[in-house]
Motif scaffolding. Structure first.
Motif, mmCIF file in Angstrom:
data_model
loop_
_atom_site.group_PDB
_atom_site.id
_atom_site.type_symbol
_atom_site.label_atom_id
_atom_site.label_comp_id
_atom_site.label_asym_id
_atom_site.label_seq_id
_atom_site.Cartn_x
_atom_site.Cartn_y
_atom_site.Cartn_z
ATOM 1 N N GLN A 1 0.834 -1.208 0.000
ATOM 2 C CA GLN A 1 0.000 0.000 0.000
ATOM 3 C C GLN A 1 0.866 1.255 0.000
ATOM 4 O O GLN A 1 0.567 2.237 -0.691
ATOM 5 C CB GLN A 1 -0.910 -0.003 1.234
ATOM 6 N N LEU A 2 1.958 1.210 0.750
ATOM 7 C CA LEU A 2 2.860 2.359 0.795
ATOM 8 C C LEU A 2 3.495 2.607 -0.568
ATOM 9 O O LEU A 2 3.586 3.760 -1.025
ATOM 10 C CB LEU A 2 3.946 2.126 1.853
ATOM 11 N N GLN A 3 3.911 1.536 -1.237
ATOM 12 C CA GLN A 3 4.539 1.680 -2.548
ATOM 13 C C GLN A 3 3.583 2.296 -3.566
ATOM 14 O O GLN A 3 3.990 3.066 -4.444
ATOM 15 C CB GLN A 3 5.036 0.321 -3.036
ATOM 16 N N GLY B 1 8.922 9.324 -1.928
ATOM 17 C CA GLY B 1 10.283 9.373 -2.463
ATOM 18 C C GLY B 1 11.276 8.666 -1.562
ATOM 19 O O GLY B 1 11.007 8.400 -0.383
ATOM 20 N N ALA B 2 12.447 8.368 -2.114
ATOM 21 C CA ALA B 2 13.480 7.676 -1.348
ATOM 22 C C ALA B 2 13.922 8.481 -0.140
ATOM 23 O O ALA B 2 14.367 7.930 0.867
ATOM 24 C CB ALA B 2 14.681 7.376 -2.247
ATOM 25 N N GLY C 1 14.884 1.233 -0.778
ATOM 26 C CA GLY C 1 15.821 2.333 -0.979
ATOM 27 C C GLY C 1 15.554 3.578 -0.166
ATOM 28 O O GLY C 1 16.125 4.649 -0.451
ATOM 29 N N HIS C 2 14.726 3.473 0.853
ATOM 30 C CA HIS C 2 14.462 4.649 1.678
ATOM 31 C C HIS C 2 15.691 5.010 2.508
ATOM 32 O O HIS C 2 16.424 4.138 2.969
ATOM 33 C CB HIS C 2 13.250 4.399 2.577
ATOM 34 N N ALA D 1 20.501 1.121 10.250
ATOM 35 C CA ALA D 1 20.627 0.549 8.906
ATOM 36 C C ALA D 1 20.350 1.574 7.808
ATOM 37 O O ALA D 1 20.510 1.259 6.624
ATOM 38 C CB ALA D 1 19.680 -0.640 8.760
ATOM 39 N N PHE D 2 19.978 2.788 8.181
ATOM 40 C CA PHE D 2 19.608 3.805 7.199
ATOM 41 C C PHE D 2 20.604 4.967 7.223
ATOM 42 O O PHE D 2 21.049 5.382 8.303
ATOM 43 C CB PHE D 2 18.190 4.318 7.490
#
Length: 405
Positions: free
Chosen positions: A173-175, A180-181, A205-206, A225-226
Motif C-alpha cells: 500500500q505504501l509503494q 520518495g526515497a 531504498g528509503h 541501517a539507514f
C-alpha cells in the motif's frame, strides 16, 4: 512402496509452539545435534536420517525396518532428555510420509500457505545432513523429488501470489502511494513487526528513518541501517520537531499512542493531507479521533486483515491445483525408486558377465584361443566384448520398460 521410510513430526497444527520448542531444544542442546543424529545411525536405530526444525515445526525423516513405537521414540534421545511432547509427534510411513513432506516443501502445510521460505529451509537442512553423512541413497531419491515437486508447485500454480502478510500488504500500500526515497519516515515502536517493516523500507531504498521506542537502544538498532537514521526513547517524542511524510506505528500499548494532540505536534505545521499513516498495532495505535479528525492516507490493521483473508482464499483455491502437481510427482517418485531398486538388484550383472568372459578366455577355451592367429584372436575378443555389453544392456532395458509400463 517405501514402507521403511518414516516421519515423526510435530507442527503448529497439532501443538503449541512451546511444545515444539522443547523437542528442538532436546535435540540441539549444547550444539550436539550432529552427535545425537549420528549416534542414531551408528547404533543401528536408523539407516538414514534427515532433521528439519523451523519456528513452527520439527520433523524427523528416517529409514528403518524397526517398529516405530513408543520404545523407538524414547530411544531417539538419552532417557534423561526426553521431553513429554515426544509422545505427541505424529507418525507417518511410506508414501503418506513422503506426501506430507511434499505438502511441507510446497508450503501447503505451512503456517502461511504459499510462503517459499520453507523450501529454502528444507534444502539447507538436507545439505547439512548430507554433509554429516546421514543421507543415503533412499533419502537422496526422496528428498530430491520433494524439491522438484515443490518447485513445480511454485511454477505451475499461483499459490505464492497475493500476499497474506499484513506487513507485506502494508508496504505494498505504501509503494502505491509512491513516497520518495528521501521521504521522512517516522516510526513508533521497535518490535518484531516494525523490524520486518524496516527490511522492506531498506530494500525499497528509503534513506530517512527516525524511530521512537520505549527502549532507546532498540530504536537505534533499527535506525542504524539507514543513512539518515536516528533512534530516540519514546519519552522524547514530545520534543520532536522535524515532521514526517510517512508515520508507521506498532506498539504493545493497550491504549492509542497517536492521539489527535500528538499527531498535530508531529505534523510540525505541515498539511496532513500530504501524509501517510500506517497503523499495525493490535489494538490500534492511532486513535479513532485522530483518523476522523484529519484527511490523510490511512492504512489500518483491519483493512489489511480483510485483504489478507481475501488473498488467503485465493491461495486456498490454488491448493487444489497444487495437490494435482504433487500427485504427479508421487507417481514419478514411485517409478524412479523402482528403477533404482532394479539398478541395485542388477548391479552385480556386469561383474558376473565379465567373470564368465574371463573364465571362458583364460580357462575353458584358453588352448583353442592360443592356437588362433593374432587377427582372428583379436576379432573374437572384440566380438565377445560387444556381446558382453549387449548382455548387460538388454535385460536392464527390458526391466526398465516393464517398470514404466
Amino acid at each position: 512402496m517405501l514402507q521403511h521410510v518414516h516421519i515423526l513430526t510435530l507442527t503448529h497444527r497439532h501443538a503449541k509452539l512451546k511444545a515444539i520448542g522443547t523437542i528442538v531444544a532436546a535435540f540441539e542442546a549444547e550444539d550436539k545435534l550432529r552427535e545425537r543424529l549420528t549416534s542414531l545411525k551408528e547404533d543401528g536405530k536408523v539407516d538414514e536420517i534427515f532433521y528439519l526444525s523451523t519456528c513452527n515445526r520439527i520433523t524427523l525423516l528416517f529409514t528403518t525396518h524397526k517398529k516405530v513405537d513408543q520404545k523407538f521414540r524414547e530411544a531417539l534421545l538419552p532417557s534423561s532428555d526426553i521431553p513429554a511432547a515426544m509422545a505427541e509427534m505424529e507418525h507417518l510411513s511410506g508414501m503418506k510420509a513422503v506426501y506430507h513432506l511434499f505438502e511441507v516443501a510446497g508450503s501447503i502445510d505451512s503456517l502461511v500457505v504459499g510462503e517459499r521460505q520453507i523450501l529454502g529451509q528444507f534444502r539447507e537442512a538436507y545439505e547439512r545432513c548430507r554433509e554429516w553423512g546421514l543421507i543415503g541413497d533412499d533419502l537422496r531419491i526422496v528428498c530430491n523429488r520433494i524439491v522438484l515437486a515443490a518447485k513445480d508447485v511454485y511454477s505451475s500454480t499461483r499459490i505464492g501470489e497475493k500476499s497474506v502478510s499484513v506487513v507485506s500488504l502494508s508496504m505494498q500500500q505504501l509503494q502505491k502511494l509512491q513516497p520518495g526515497a528521501d521521504a521522512r519516515i517516522l516510526m513508533i515502536g521497535a518490535g518484531q513487526t516494525n523490524l520486518l517493516v524496516t527490511k522492506f523500507l531498506k530494500k525499497a531504498g528509503h534513506q530517512h528513518l527516525t524511530v521512537f521506542n520505549r527502549t532507546q537502544e532498540r530504536a537505534q538498532n533499527l535506525s542504524n541501517a539507514f543513512p539518515k537514521g536516528a533512534g530516540y526513547a519514546l519519552s522524547e517524542i514530545s520534543s520532536y520537531e522535524e515532521g514526517f511524510d510517512v508515520l508507521i506505528v506498532c506498539t504493545g500499548s493497550a491504549e492509542p499512542t497517536v492521539t489527535p494532540e500528538l499527531f498535530h505536534w508531529l505534523l510540525a505545521g505541515d498539511d496532513p493531507r500530504d501524509k501517510v499513516v500506517i497503523d499495525l498495532g493490535v489494538p490500534a495505535d492511532v486513535a479513532e479521533s485522530t483518523v476522523a479528525g484529519h484527511e490523510f492516507e490511512y492504512v489500518g490493521i483491519e483493512q489489511l486483515r480483510a485483504l489478507a483473508e481475501e488473498n488467503m482464499g485465493f491461495r486456498r483455491e490454488e491448493i487444489k491445483r497444487a495437490h494435482g502437481v504433487l500427485h504427479k510427482h508421487l507417481g514419478e517418485l514411485e517409478t524412479a525408486y523402482r528403477q533404482r531398486l532394479l539398478e541395485r538388484a542388477m548391479s552385480h550383472l556386469p561383474q558376473e558377465i565379465k567373470a564368465i568372459k574371463h573364465t571362458a578366455v583364460n580357462q575353458i577355451f584358453a588352448k583353442e584361443i592360443k592356437d588362433l592367429d593374432p587377427d582372428t584372436r583379436d576379432l573374437m575378443l572384440r566380438m565377445m566384448s560387444y556381446m558382453e555389453k549387449r548382455c548387460i544392456g538388454i535385460p536392464m532395458k527390458a526391466a526398465r520398460e516393464a517398470i514404466l509400463n
